[in-house]
Design an enzyme around this catalytic site. Structure first.
Site, PDB file in Angstrom:
ATOM      1  N   HIS A 145      47.536  40.900  45.017  1.00 46.57           N
ATOM      2  CA  HIS A 145      47.639  39.643  44.268  1.00 46.57           C
ATOM      3  C   HIS A 145      48.454  38.607  45.039  1.00 46.57           C
ATOM      4  O   HIS A 145      48.007  37.469  45.251  1.00 46.57           O
ATOM      5  CB  HIS A 145      48.280  39.943  42.916  1.00 46.57           C
ATOM      6  CG  HIS A 145      48.588  38.740  42.079  1.00 46.57           C
ATOM      7  ND1 HIS A 145      47.833  38.383  40.989  1.00 46.57           N
ATOM      8  CD2 HIS A 145      49.588  37.812  42.157  1.00 46.57           C
ATOM      9  CE1 HIS A 145      48.336  37.283  40.439  1.00 46.57           C
ATOM     10  NE2 HIS A 145      49.410  36.926  41.131  1.00 46.57           N
ATOM     11  N   GLU A 146      49.649  38.984  45.462  1.00 48.49           N
ATOM     12  CA  GLU A 146      50.545  38.024  46.106  1.00 48.49           C
ATOM     13  C   GLU A 146      50.020  37.561  47.460  1.00 48.49           C
ATOM     14  O   GLU A 146      50.183  36.393  47.832  1.00 48.49           O
ATOM     15  CB  GLU A 146      51.945  38.633  46.256  1.00 48.49           C
ATOM     16  CG  GLU A 146      52.622  39.032  44.958  1.00 48.49           C
ATOM     17  CD  GLU A 146      52.820  37.870  43.988  1.00 48.49           C
ATOM     18  OE1 GLU A 146      52.720  36.705  44.422  1.00 48.49           O
ATOM     19  OE2 GLU A 146      53.073  38.132  42.803  1.00 48.49           O
ATOM     20  N   TRP A 204      43.989  30.488  35.751  1.00 50.46           N
ATOM     21  CA  TRP A 204      44.312  29.469  34.754  1.00 50.46           C
ATOM     22  C   TRP A 204      44.957  28.223  35.387  1.00 50.46           C
ATOM     23  O   TRP A 204      45.185  27.231  34.710  1.00 50.46           O
ATOM     24  CB  TRP A 204      45.223  30.041  33.677  1.00 50.46           C
ATOM     25  CG  TRP A 204      46.524  30.601  34.176  1.00 50.46           C
ATOM     26  CD1 TRP A 204      47.728  29.955  34.256  1.00 50.46           C
ATOM     27  CD2 TRP A 204      46.754  31.918  34.665  1.00 50.46           C
ATOM     28  NE1 TRP A 204      48.690  30.794  34.760  1.00 50.46           N
ATOM     29  CE2 TRP A 204      48.116  32.011  35.023  1.00 50.46           C
ATOM     30  CE3 TRP A 204      45.936  33.051  34.833  1.00 50.46           C
ATOM     31  CZ2 TRP A 204      48.675  33.179  35.555  1.00 50.46           C
ATOM     32  CZ3 TRP A 204      46.489  34.204  35.353  1.00 50.46           C
ATOM     33  CH2 TRP A 204      47.844  34.255  35.706  1.00 50.46           C
ATOM     34  N   THR A 206      35.123  31.639  39.186  1.00 53.63           N
ATOM     35  CA  THR A 206      36.102  32.333  38.345  1.00 53.63           C
ATOM     36  C   THR A 206      36.225  31.544  37.044  1.00 53.63           C
ATOM     37  O   THR A 206      36.774  30.445  37.033  1.00 53.63           O
ATOM     38  CB  THR A 206      37.480  32.439  39.031  1.00 53.63           C
ATOM     39  OG1 THR A 206      37.934  31.131  39.382  1.00 53.63           O
ATOM     40  CG2 THR A 206      37.389  33.297  40.282  1.00 53.63           C
TER      41      THR A 206
END
Length: 411
Positions: free
Chosen positions: A228-229, A240, A254
């Site tokens: 993720h990072e 989001w 996405t």
């Protein structure tokens, strides 16, 4: 009553630890608050890597040319206050294995976690990671540095300082610092160009969310925090974006959400979706906040962003010899010179990590010299705010000798 309060506090503590907390955007907000002028540079860089029309010469391949898999040299800085925090070589290897599977779409849980409707959108990022085999000075290395730190060491603030362990050249290595970030933060990484100083650039990760064995604690014990990072490190945002459906991650495939998903949602769900659809949200994307076991894919649109990053702000990684025994030839070194973002409105960068350059001349489309600037670093900022919109041609020199030509579009 006292026992009930104690139990409630314990449950709340477990809840905090059991939900993913990425501090990347907290770091960005802090930088924007401390340096308001940085906002424009950040916006231009994000526009550059999200713009599907941006040239990506490094990745433009003919039909008959083989695919190019990029290998990124990694150095692991293990910062431990006690023996329980000193992750083993074997645990480090498990993390490296996860990264290499996740970024090549070879993770064995892919079909079990990703619904059939989203599988065609999943991307092989064509990136591999290797432990560095040589230091910036050219000496042999295992790619792992260990340092015992003070018991009160503040990992989040000092990981890159002398009290922690300074970065190896971030233009040539992905630096990963492993240590104690406390009970709420799993990790953070800076988006391209966002680190306040060069030495802070890389991944800082909690030893309890690292790899798949040893100190790794469920539900973050499958190595996905690093996946993720490092997505952030390559320019990816959370799905989001700014939240509340005010701005998403700039990736078309996405589905937009107004906030993160946690735990392991049931497919399909529109619980946090900006628009309800049959397939719902792509919560199993590596850039969401679900548990490690419930994320298993990057999208093709995210791959486009990562390729733009590797053609611009992180282009120097492509020609790093941190995992190789041989150096670059002169042609490869010159090809590594990159100008970005392009188009630009107020400034652009000239990056030359592998060969010396010391001056750039900028000409307009009439052949008139409009700006000359000395280059003193491997990353040089060129201000073009005063120039009119149009196409400009660059001539790059070293000690009076011509090195390379390029062009930049001023918006």
């Amino acid at each position: 009553m006292k026992k009930q309060i104690t139990l409630l506090m314990a449950l709340l503590s477990l809840t905090a630890v059991a939900q993913r907390k990425c501090a990347t955007m907290d770091k960005l907000r802090a930088r924007l608050e401390a340096d308001p002028a940085f906002a424009e540079k950040h916006r231009e860089m994000i526009d550059y890597i999200r713009n599907p029309e941006t040239p990506r010469a490094v990745f433009n391949r003919g039909v008959n040319q083989p695919a190019t898999v990029v290998t990124i040299p990694v150095v692991f800085h293990v910062l431990y206050a006690n023996s329980s925090q000193n992750v083993t070589d074997a645990q480090i290897q498990t993390q490296l294995d996860v990264l290499n599977k996740d970024y090549r779409k070879l993770n064995t849980d892919f079909t079990a976690v990703v619904p059939a409707v989203f599988r065609p959108m999943a991307a092989d990022m064509e990136i591999l990671f290797c432990k560095a085999t040589r230091t910036p000075a050219g000496a042999s290395t295992t790619g792992i540095v260990r340092k015992q730190v003070a018991s009160n060491f503040n990992m989040e603030s000092n990981y890159y300082k002398t009290s922690g362990d300074p970065a190896w050249d971030p233009s040539k290595y992905l630096n990963i610092w492993v240590g104690n970030l406390g009970s709420t933060i799993l990790g953070f990484a800076y988006l391209p160009g966002d680190a306040p100083t060069v030495g802070e650039d890389g991944l800082c990760i909690n030893y309890t969310a690292f790899g798949t064995t040893g100190t790794a604690v469920a539900p973050f014990n499958k190595g996905r925090t690093a996946t993720h990072e490092i997505g952030h490190y390559f320019g990816l945002d959370h799905p989001w974006g700014n939240g509340a459906c005010s701005g998403d991650d700039g990736v078309a495939d996405t589905p937009a959400t107004y906030q993160e998903y946690y735990d392991c949602p049931t497919f399909p769900t529109n619980a946090n979706a900006c628009s309800n659809t049959t397939n719902g949200s792509m919560f199993m994307n590596y850039m969401d906040y679900v548990d490690d076991a419930c994320m298993a894919m990057f999208s093709n649109g995210q791959k486009t962003v990562v390729q733009a990053t590797l053609s611009g702000p992180r282009v120097s990684l492509l020609t790093s010899n941190g995992c190789a025994a041989l150096g670059l030839n002169e042609v490869e070194a010159i090809q590594a010179i990159a100008c970005y973002p392009n188009p630009a409105s107020k400034y652009f960068m000239i990056s030359s990590p592998q060969t010396m350059i010391d001056e750039v001349e900028i000409y307009n489309d009439l052949g008139q010299l409009v700006k000359t600037q000395k280059l003193t670093q491997f990353n040089n900022e060129i201000n073009i705010e005063s120039l009119a919109s149009g196409t400009y041609y660059l001539r790059i020199y070293n000690q009076g000798e011509f090195v390379k030509s390029d062009k930049i579009i001023k918006k």
